[in-house]
Design an enzyme around this catalytic site. Sequence first.
Site, mmCIF file in Angstrom:
data_model
loop_
_atom_site.group_PDB
_atom_site.id
_atom_site.type_symbol
_atom_site.label_atom_id
_atom_site.label_comp_id
_atom_site.label_asym_id
_atom_site.label_seq_id
_atom_site.Cartn_x
_atom_site.Cartn_y
_atom_site.Cartn_z
ATOM 1 N N CYS A 1 0.178 3.679 2.876
ATOM 2 C CA CYS A 1 0.677 3.076 4.123
ATOM 3 C C CYS A 1 2.176 3.322 4.265
ATOM 4 O O CYS A 1 2.657 3.657 5.350
ATOM 5 C CB CYS A 1 0.407 1.576 4.146
ATOM 6 S SG CYS A 1 -1.339 1.133 4.044
ATOM 7 N N CYS B 1 0.830 -1.217 0.000
ATOM 8 C CA CYS B 1 0.000 0.000 0.000
ATOM 9 C C CYS B 1 0.863 1.265 0.000
ATOM 10 O O CYS B 1 1.595 1.516 0.957
ATOM 11 C CB CYS B 1 -0.910 -0.057 1.223
ATOM 12 S SG CYS B 1 -1.729 1.479 1.654
#
Length: 106
Positions: free
Chosen positions: A33, A30
């Site tokens: 993230c 991600c």
Amino acid sequence: MEVKITDGNFDAEVKESKLPVLVDFYADWCGPCKMMAPLVAQLSEEFEGTCKVGKCNVDENPQTASMFRVMSIPTFVLFLDGKAVDTVVGAVSKTALQEKIKQVLA
């Protein structure tokens, strides 16, 4: 330093914690993230001793992620006395997360 939160240690690290706990639900693939990771590390140092900061990989720990209905990542869930009291979804500023933590510490 962030604590690794897993399906196996969730109760011990979060539910039974004497401190508030901020859990970062993330995945290695991600982008947002990865962008948040340094900020989460800074928060763990900044609030050391007053708020535990943990990271939970949603791919490796699907039970915990589904328990809190994590549909988008990153998702940050703040726990107080073992109960989820606040949730922030998506990449946000460090200040936004600091404010959430300070609210539960007040």
